[in-house]
Design an enzyme around this catalytic site. Structure first.
Site, short mmCIF file in Angstrom:
data_model
loop_
_atom_site.label_atom_id
_atom_site.label_comp_id
_atom_site.label_asym_id
_atom_site.label_seq_id
_atom_site.Cartn_x
_atom_site.Cartn_y
_atom_site.Cartn_z
N TYR A 79 -12.78 -19.41 -11.50
CA TYR A 79 -11.91 -19.28 -12.81
C TYR A 79 -10.43 -19.63 -11.99
CZ TYR A 79 -9.43 -17.24 -16.74
OH TYR A 79 -8.90 -17.12 -17.72
N PHE A 131 1.65 -41.40 -32.43
CA PHE A 131 -0.01 -41.30 -32.59
C PHE A 131 -0.26 -40.08 -33.47
CE2 PHE A 131 -3.94 -39.92 -31.15
CZ PHE A 131 -4.82 -41.05 -31.44
N THR A 132 -1.27 -40.13 -34.07
CA THR A 132 -1.71 -39.19 -35.26
C THR A 132 -1.51 -37.66 -34.83
OG1 THR A 132 -4.03 -39.22 -34.54
CG2 THR A 132 -3.31 -40.42 -36.53
N ASP A 222 3.20 -41.07 -22.57
CA ASP A 222 1.84 -40.83 -23.04
C ASP A 222 0.93 -41.69 -22.39
OD1 ASP A 222 -0.72 -40.70 -24.17
OD2 ASP A 222 0.02 -40.23 -26.19
N LYS A 265 -9.81 -41.68 -21.66
CA LYS A 265 -9.63 -43.12 -21.78
C LYS A 265 -9.66 -43.72 -20.53
CE LYS A 265 -7.70 -42.64 -26.49
NZ LYS A 265 -7.94 -44.00 -27.26
N ARG A 388 -7.41 -47.43 -39.35
CA ARG A 388 -5.88 -46.91 -38.97
C ARG A 388 -4.91 -47.42 -39.93
NH1 ARG A 388 -6.75 -42.98 -34.90
NH2 ARG A 388 -6.69 -42.18 -36.80
N PHE A 454 -7.95 -37.86 -42.29
CA PHE A 454 -8.85 -38.80 -42.08
C PHE A 454 -10.25 -38.48 -41.14
CE2 PHE A 454 -8.07 -39.37 -37.37
CZ PHE A 454 -6.89 -38.63 -37.36
C1 LIG Z 1 -2.11 -42.59 -27.18
C2 LIG Z 1 -3.00 -41.39 -27.48
N1 LIG Z 1 -2.53 -39.88 -27.07
C3 LIG Z 1 -3.16 -38.96 -27.48
C4 LIG Z 1 -4.43 -38.98 -27.73
C5 LIG Z 1 -5.02 -37.63 -28.08
O1 LIG Z 1 -6.04 -37.44 -27.01
P1 LIG Z 1 -7.37 -36.64 -27.08
O2 LIG Z 1 -8.32 -37.30 -28.15
O3 LIG Z 1 -8.05 -36.62 -25.81
O4 LIG Z 1 -7.00 -35.44 -27.59
C6 LIG Z 1 -5.16 -40.10 -27.94
C7 LIG Z 1 -6.49 -40.40 -28.48
O5 LIG Z 1 -7.16 -41.19 -29.14
C8 LIG Z 1 -4.43 -41.29 -27.92
O6 LIG Z 1 -4.89 -42.73 -28.22
#
Ligand SMILES: Cc1ncc(COP(=O)(O)O)c(C=O)c1O
Length: 481
Positions: A79, A131-132, A222, A265, A388, A454
């Site tokens: 842990y 990003f979303t 990011d 990714k 998108r 979405f």
């Molecule tokens: C540029 C970017 N930032 C953040 C994220 C969020 O990551 P996660 O899906 O691992 O939560 C993504 C996910 O697709 C992304 O493409």
């Protein structure tokens, strides 16, 4: 990697052998019509068994290497103080050059912690593009996102190699107009997902960093697709032509105060991390880690995935790995350009992006053209993509739809998963669909969630167009295709 054929043509080539496979099947068109209707015309709500080629995302779907899988077997499930964490910390130090690392369960968890720690109500976060999930966490913390992309970033037909660059004049103006105190941080996204996986240049990153440092504003990167952005810098920015992906990544990191990534990714493991060399920033985030994620040495991740992420971080710096998806995506995009199908150019980092506005101009934005096109692609090919566009943008405070700047369907190309014949099949079906584009109509909501709609929203067709499209398809290909 690309290999030169005797004709002089450059061919993307698989620098791996496939050892384990997952079977897939192509359900007939009638079944595809039924399943997309049952899924509320939302490709997120389809099941794997109904899909032929899953190009929804590259997140958590890249093929793992034999070395990653074997590393999982030596995971230490303590842990606190897990040896797996220390192997991750070593990889972060070697590959990214950071002393402090905090694992998190995935990228959005990092975004949550950063927003929680640094964003106060009324604050701004300046970005090359949102990003979303990053925007959602900033909004929920009471902040606001300002996007400072350059001229032409949103042009879908382009030869600009760095559409992900931040506009420096807009950045300077935003700091001056709003005042340094209101700015929580500047965020650069490595290959901007929502505008077609477009990279930024090293020159731009250096300049953004210089400006940020002048005002003592933390620069957050990011790096979910860090190795792909580094590969594009190597390929497209003259100064870096002879440099290795590792060298480029290390220089990128030298310009950054806080790095975070979805490990799903570039690092091909299900997790994420935050890293920095600035102890005071680390110390502000750290107390929240066990509150929302888990203890500092696992951060909500399985230790098996921590081991896989440590190996994945090292492997992503290999030329053959960093270039893998990007080279196949470029081939995919170029094939569609040859066939006259409207796509985003130049090819980006995570997917081939179709331009729904140019594909189906007859469908108004209020009827979600990118969502309709994603549904039509599934119906005619069994290929699952992702909308998108306006569907991926939540309503404003008054409940009005916010029209997205771009209406894209992304066909992600997870690393080392699909082959050239999968691309050729998809190109063929998209070509057919483009020739029958007049048959595609719009969508409207029947069930709409209040946030990130979405994911779970359900829609219906505004006319019986899916039926007409399926009939035309059957007439050309028969019942079973
Ligand atoms: C540029 C970017 N930032 C953040 C994220 C969020 O990551 P996660 O899906 O691992 O939560 C993504 C996910 O697709 C992304 O493409």
């Amino acid at each position: 990697m690309k290999i030169r054929l005797s004709t002089g043509k450059l061919l993307p080539i698989e620098m791996y052998k496939i050892k384990i496979v997952q079977e897939t099947s192509l359900p007939p068109v009638a079944q595809r019509q039924q399943t997309i209707t049952d899924a509320g015309f939302n490709t997120f709500l389809l099941r794997t068994r109904d899909i032929f080629l899953d190009m929804l995302t590259d997140s958590g779907t890249n093929a793992m290497s034999d070395r990653q899988l074997s590393a999982m077997m030596v995971a230490d499930d303590a842990y606190a103080g897990s040896e797996s964490f220390y192997r991750l910390a070593d990889a972060v130090r070697d590959v990214l050059g950071f002393q402090f690392v905090m694992p998190v369960h995935q990228g959005r968890a990092a975004e949550h912690l950063l927003a929680k720690t640094f964003v106060k109500p009324g604050d701004l976060v300046l970005m090359n593009y949102h990003f979303t999930t990053s925007k959602a966490h900033i909004d929920l913390a009471g902040g606001k996102v300002l996007e400072l992309f350059g001229d032409g970033a949103l042009q879908t037909q382009s030869d600009n190699p760095f559409k992900g660059n931040m506009d420096l004049a807009r950045l300077a103006a935003a700091i001056e107009q709003n005042g340094r105190e209101r700015i929580a941080y500047i965020r650069m996204e490595a290959t901007t997902n929502l505008i077609g996986g477009q990279p930024f240049s090293m020159e731009n990153l250096r300049e953004v960093h210089a400006l940020a440092s002048n005002f003592n504003i933390p620069l957050v990167l990011d790096g979910s697709l860090i190795s792909e952005n580094a590969y594009f810098i190597q390929q497209r920015e003259a100064e870096f032509a002879g440099h290795s992906v590792s060298e480029i990544i290390l220089e990128m990191m030298s310009h950054v105060d806080i790095f975070y990534m979805s490990g799903r990714k570039s690092a091909a493991a299900r997790g994420g991390l935050i890293a920095t060399n600035r102890q005071e920033l680390h110390n502000r985030i750290l107390p929240w880690l066990p509150v929302y994620e888990g203890f500092a040495t696992y951060g909500g991740m399985s230790t098996k995935e921590i081991e896989a992420m440590a190996v994945g971080l090292r492997e992503m710096t290999a030329q053959s790995v960093a270039s893998s998806s990007a080279d196949f995506i470029a081939y995919f995009v170029n094939r569609l350009v040859e066939e006259g199908v409207p796509v985003v150019t130049p090819a980006g980092g995570l997917a081939c992006h179709l331009d729904a506005r140019r594909f189906i101009p007859q469908v108004p934005q209020q009827q979600y053209p990118a969502g309709a096109l994603a549904a039509a692609i599934f119906l005619t090919s069994g290929v699952r993509g992702m909308e998108r566009g306006t569907l991926s943008t939540d309503r404003d405070a008054d409940g009005n739809d916010v029209m997205a700047e771009m209406e894209l369907v992304r066909l992600a190309f997870p690393r080392r998963v699909y082959t050239m014949s999968h691309i050729e099949y998809t190109v063929d079906r998209l070509k057919w669909l483009f020739a029958h584009r007049d048959l595609i109509g719009g969508l409207r909501f029947v069930d709409e969630p209040p946030v990130l709609r979405f994911f779970f929203g359900r829609l219906e067709a505004t006319s019986p167009w899916p039926q007409a499209l399926a009939e035309a398809f059957r007439a050309d290909f028969g019942e079973d295709c």
